[in-house]
Design a protein around this motif. Structure first.
Motif, PDB file in Angstrom:
ATOM      1  N   ILE A 139      -1.007  -2.566  10.469  1.00 30.31           N
ATOM      2  CA  ILE A 139      -1.275  -2.217   9.071  1.00 30.31           C
ATOM      3  C   ILE A 139       0.030  -1.994   8.317  1.00 30.31           C
ATOM      4  O   ILE A 139       0.967  -1.385   8.848  1.00 30.31           O
ATOM      5  CB  ILE A 139      -2.123  -0.929   8.986  1.00 30.31           C
ATOM      6  N   LEU A 140       0.067  -2.419   7.074  1.00 27.40           N
ATOM      7  CA  LEU A 140       1.205  -2.154   6.193  1.00 27.40           C
ATOM      8  C   LEU A 140       0.999  -0.829   5.476  1.00 27.40           C
ATOM      9  O   LEU A 140      -0.132  -0.468   5.134  1.00 27.40           O
ATOM     10  CB  LEU A 140       1.359  -3.275   5.162  1.00 27.40           C
ATOM     11  N   VAL A 141       2.081  -0.105   5.218  1.00 30.45           N
ATOM     12  CA  VAL A 141       2.001   1.180   4.538  1.00 30.45           C
ATOM     13  C   VAL A 141       2.038   0.982   3.024  1.00 30.45           C
ATOM     14  O   VAL A 141       2.556  -0.019   2.531  1.00 30.45           O
ATOM     15  CB  VAL A 141       3.147   2.107   4.999  1.00 30.45           C
TER      16      VAL A 141
ATOM     17  N   MET B 247       1.109   5.206  -6.070  1.00 30.64           N
ATOM     18  CA  MET B 247       0.273   5.120  -4.876  1.00 30.64           C
ATOM     19  C   MET B 247      -1.092   5.763  -5.109  1.00 30.64           C
ATOM     20  O   MET B 247      -1.200   6.799  -5.744  1.00 30.64           O
ATOM     21  CB  MET B 247       0.962   5.817  -3.694  1.00 30.64           C
ATOM     22  N   THR B 248      -2.119   5.121  -4.589  1.00 29.45           N
ATOM     23  CA  THR B 248      -3.441   5.719  -4.526  1.00 29.45           C
ATOM     24  C   THR B 248      -3.646   6.269  -3.115  1.00 29.45           C
ATOM     25  O   THR B 248      -2.810   6.060  -2.224  1.00 29.45           O
ATOM     26  CB  THR B 248      -4.546   4.692  -4.823  1.00 29.45           C
ATOM     27  N   TYR B 249      -4.774   6.920  -2.883  1.00 26.64           N
ATOM     28  CA  TYR B 249      -5.026   7.440  -1.530  1.00 26.64           C
ATOM     29  C   TYR B 249      -5.156   6.304  -0.518  1.00 26.64           C
ATOM     30  O   TYR B 249      -4.888   6.486   0.665  1.00 26.64           O
ATOM     31  CB  TYR B 249      -6.280   8.318  -1.509  1.00 26.64           C
ATOM     32  N   TYR B 250      -5.529   5.117  -0.990  1.00 22.84           N
ATOM     33  CA  TYR B 250      -5.609   3.963  -0.090  1.00 22.84           C
ATOM     34  C   TYR B 250      -4.252   3.622   0.523  1.00 22.84           C
ATOM     35  O   TYR B 250      -4.191   2.938   1.546  1.00 22.84           O
ATOM     36  CB  TYR B 250      -6.140   2.742  -0.843  1.00 22.84           C
ATOM     37  N   GLY B 251      -3.185   4.087  -0.095  1.00 24.97           N
ATOM     38  CA  GLY B 251      -1.847   3.790   0.412  1.00 24.97           C
ATOM     39  C   GLY B 251      -1.339   4.767   1.445  1.00 24.97           C
ATOM     40  O   GLY B 251      -0.345   4.491   2.130  1.00 24.97           O
ATOM     41  N   ARG B 252      -1.994   5.917   1.586  1.00 22.63           N
ATOM     42  CA  ARG B 252      -1.529   6.950   2.501  1.00 22.63           C
ATOM     43  C   ARG B 252      -1.859   6.591   3.949  1.00 22.63           C
ATOM     44  O   ARG B 252      -2.906   6.021   4.240  1.00 22.63           O
ATOM     45  CB  ARG B 252      -2.178   8.295   2.161  1.00 22.63           C
ATOM     46  N   TRP B 253      -0.969   6.982   4.846  1.00 17.95           N
ATOM     47  CA  TRP B 253      -1.202   6.688   6.260  1.00 17.95           C
ATOM     48  C   TRP B 253      -2.472   7.348   6.772  1.00 17.95           C
ATOM     49  O   TRP B 253      -3.154   6.804   7.650  1.00 17.95           O
ATOM     50  CB  TRP B 253       0.010   7.093   7.099  1.00 17.95           C
TER      51      TRP B 253
ATOM     52  N   ILE C  66      -1.822   0.746  14.264  1.00 14.42           N
ATOM     53  CA  ILE C  66      -0.380   0.909  14.217  1.00 14.42           C
ATOM     54  C   ILE C  66       0.136   0.503  12.839  1.00 14.42           C
ATOM     55  O   ILE C  66      -0.102  -0.627  12.380  1.00 14.42           O
ATOM     56  CB  ILE C  66       0.321   0.040  15.290  1.00 14.42           C
ATOM     57  N   ILE C  67       0.813   1.421  12.172  1.00 12.25           N
ATOM     58  CA  ILE C  67       1.376   1.168  10.847  1.00 12.25           C
ATOM     59  C   ILE C  67       2.814   0.677  10.991  1.00 12.25           C
ATOM     60  O   ILE C  67       3.591   1.234  11.775  1.00 12.25           O
ATOM     61  CB  ILE C  67       1.327   2.438   9.978  1.00 12.25           C
TER      62      ILE C  67
ATOM     63  N   PRO D 113       8.377   1.679   1.002  1.00 11.50           N
ATOM     64  CA  PRO D 113       6.972   2.015   0.752  1.00 11.50           C
ATOM     65  C   PRO D 113       6.485   3.246   1.505  1.00 11.50           C
ATOM     66  O   PRO D 113       5.539   3.906   1.066  1.00 11.50           O
ATOM     67  CB  PRO D 113       6.219   0.756   1.203  1.00 11.50           C
ATOM     68  N   ALA D 114       7.126   3.580   2.630  1.00 12.19           N
ATOM     69  CA  ALA D 114       6.726   4.799   3.348  1.00 12.19           C
ATOM     70  C   ALA D 114       7.252   6.041   2.652  1.00 12.19           C
ATOM     71  O   ALA D 114       6.671   7.116   2.771  1.00 12.19           O
ATOM     72  CB  ALA D 114       7.242   4.765   4.779  1.00 12.19           C
ATOM     73  N   ALA D 115       8.369   5.915   1.949  1.00  8.96           N
ATOM     74  CA  ALA D 115       9.015   7.013   1.199  1.00  8.96           C
ATOM     75  C   ALA D 115       9.881   7.896   2.086  1.00  8.96           C
ATOM     76  O   ALA D 115      10.336   8.942   1.643  1.00  8.96           O
ATOM     77  CB  ALA D 115       8.016   7.861   0.422  1.00  8.96           C
ATOM     78  N   TYR D 116      10.111   7.500   3.316  1.00 10.25           N
ATOM     79  CA  TYR D 116      11.021   8.243   4.188  1.00 10.25           C
ATOM     80  C   TYR D 116      11.455   7.334   5.332  1.00 10.25           C
ATOM     81  O   TYR D 116      10.796   6.337   5.656  1.00 10.25           O
ATOM     82  CB  TYR D 116      10.382   9.519   4.746  1.00 10.25           C
ATOM     83  N   GLY D 117      12.562   7.704   5.946  1.00 13.32           N
ATOM     84  CA  GLY D 117      13.121   6.905   7.016  1.00 13.32           C
ATOM     85  C   GLY D 117      12.425   7.117   8.348  1.00 13.32           C
ATOM     86  O   GLY D 117      11.585   8.002   8.502  1.00 13.32           O
TER      87      GLY D 117
END
Length: 548
Positions: free
Chosen positions: A160-162, A181-187, A203-204, A210-214
């Motif tokens: 899955i893409l984040v 981002m909408t809630y559909y974008g959250r892991w 597995i993301i 797009p994740a917003a963190y490293g």
């Protein structure tokens, strides 16, 4: 700094003249903030993980502070609400291996992939599971979008893409709100939907923007003991194995099947995307689980109101952090969580202290310190589903998470600006300081779904959440953005989020004054702020209020 102090002094005078109460607002105590942040983030608290000695110390400290102020226990004579959790620690984790392609691709636990489970089972064993690329893993009937259309993923591993398909859009127009981002974008959503589809593993693919963190944040957050909500069936309906994989490993996986991740990603952004089986590739991973059930706790304290004590204004913050985590190069393995969120926890006490000095308002003030935020908003979600105070008597409130110590700013960043009538309360408070509320500069990071206000919003309760502004008095947006980037890359969810005696508290105190003003006005008015017409949470609020 002197000019900003004068600005605040003038703001305080204006606030006195315009506030509904004639009494001047007490100052927020910087000494209280310093003392409590230093204590809560000390090594003695071991990172404040739920179910540890760190929890015991944090709860004892909060109760002692609230008792000193003369507040009342908020849950039928108790300071606590039990939150049933399960601590699951993965052991003997095998590499995540993909076989059947041109070459075997193997990802090592920690530096290349992380994996875990919500299922309360002693062992998870995914063996030779067919692999399917499901794009962004979204099933949104109201948007005519279904990445699982015509697909049976039972027993399969989904990649899955984040984030959302349109996160790279510059504006806020698009099937998934464009850049926001909408809630559909959250892991969290990705794993929830994969569970509904019956996947064996989800597995993301990690990608920093797009994740917003490293990856460092993923690794520190997903290794070690994990907290999950307890349930009667042991979360049997969840995906057995969930986790993340480094982007370069995902690229190698696709290449092993004669596919290209970049091409697949481009296709996944377009309406009508169809999931793609990853050739004959099959995934395998296994791990044992150490399982410990326990009851963590939310803390709730009340300052009873004078004339409407059965109506409540809520201040919330999460007391928990990650506990022991992936060690820094110097061997430090305690994620102290000084900024995230010892600052917000200390602010609950400092704001309670200021309100006690001002005297009880008309409505009651509730100070709620929740558990399990770092594990997926577990404490606030449990409170929302099992409210201690009636939700139809909860007027609204404010949530505080990771206050900034970067110095005073000309603005605040309002998370979810335009969603509720609480914006007007914040605007009035901002006016007294000569500041403004601005839209999120990075709406693609999905901050609205990443803190405890979201749990209350889902139950219809309007909660204001803002972050320190990025337009600093000294250095402007360049300095503000640099400070945020530095924190995210070097301290956020890592062992170096520690107390610093050199911090500049002036901006923090200005922001806390805003929280005080908003909460105090809510507690003195007879109004019931709502979500704006058309907002996703409006109908829930209307139904709740109609049933009072």
């Amino acid at each position: 700094m002197r000019s900003f102090s004068l600005l605040l002094a003038g703001a305080a005078m204006l606030s006195v003249a315009t506030a509904s109460s004639a009494a001047p607002a007490p100052a927020i105590s910087v000494d209280t903030m310093k003392r409590l942040v230093k204590e809560l983030s000390s090594d003695a608290y071991e990172g404040r993980a739920p179910g540890t000695v760190g929890e015991e110390k944090a709860l004892a400290l909060l109760v002692a502070e609230f008792q000193k102020l003369g507040l009342k226990p908020g849950n039928k004579g108790s300071w606590f609400q039990d939150v049933p959790l399960v601590e699951i620690t993965a052991k003997n984790v095998t590499p995540l291996s993909f076989t059947g392609g041109k070459a075997t691709v193997s990802a090592a636990y920690g530096p290349e992939m992380v994996v875990g489970t919500y299922q309360v089972k002693p062992r998870i064993d995914v063996k030779d599971s067919p692999v399917v690329f499901v794009g962004y893993g979204i099933n949104a009937p109201e948007k005519g979008w279904n990445d699982y259309a015509g697909l049976d993923v039972k027993g399969k591993t989904v990649i899955i893409l984040v984030n959302d398909p349109d996160y790279e859009t510059q504006g806020l127009e698009g099937p998934f709100n464009g850049r926001a981002m909408t809630y559909y974008g959250r892991w969290t959503y990705k794993f929830e939907e994969a569970a509904r589809q019956g996947a064996a593993a989800a597995i993301i693919v990690h990608d920093t923007v797009p994740a917003a963190y490293g990856w460092n944040v993923v690794q520190s957050s997903w290794t070690g003991a994990q907290q999950v909500a307890d349930s009667a069936d042991g979360n049997a309906g969840d995906v057995p194995a969930i986790g993340w994989i480094q982007k370069n490993k995902a690229q190698a996986l696709m290449a092993s099947a004669g596919l290209d991740l970049a091409t697949l990603t481009a296709a996944a952004k377009k309406p009508g995307f169809k999931a793609v089986p990853v050739g004959a590739v099959k995934a395998s991973v296994s791990f044992d689980n150490e399982i410990r059930k326990h009851k963590s706790k939310n803390v709730i304290a009340i300052l009873p109101g004078k004339t409407a004590p059965d109506e409540y204004v809520l201040y919330s913050a999460h007391w928990d952090h990650l506990g022991r985590c992936e060690a820094a190069p110097d061997g430090d393995d305690i994620c102290n969580g000084a900024i995230d969120n010892a600052t917000g926890t200390a602010a609950l006490v400092a704001l309670a202290q200021a309100n006690v000095k001002a005297g009880p308002p008309a409505r009651s003030l509730a100070f709620l310190a929740v558990t399990g935020e770092e594990s997926g908003l577990l404490g606030s979600a449990y409170y929302g589903e099992n409210p201690v105070l009636p939700l139809n008597k909860t007027v609204g409130g404010v949530n505080m998470d990771a206050l900034s110590l970067a110095g005073p700013a000309k603005n605040v960043t309002v998370i979810g600006k335009g969603k509720s009538e609480l914006d007007a309360y914040l605007d009035r408070a901002l006016k007294t300081q000569g500041r403004v509320g601005t839209l999120e500069p990075t709406p693609e990071k999905g901050f609205y779904y990443r803190s405890d206000h979201f749990s209350f919003a889902k139950q219809g309760v309007p909660m204001l959440y803002f972050e320190a502004g990025n337009d600093l008095v000294e250095g402007g947006t360049a300095a503000g953005d640099a400070a945020a980037k530095d924190y995210e890359e070097h301290r956020y969810h890592g062992p170096k989020d520690e107390y610093d005696p050199k911090w500049d508290w002036s901006g923090t105190l200005a922001d806390l004054k805003l929280y005080y003003d908003v909460g105090r006005e809510l507690a003195e008015t007879k109004a019931w702020p709502n979500w704006v017409q058309g907002d996703e949470f409006r109908a829930i609020r209307d139904k709740s209020r109609a049933g009072q």
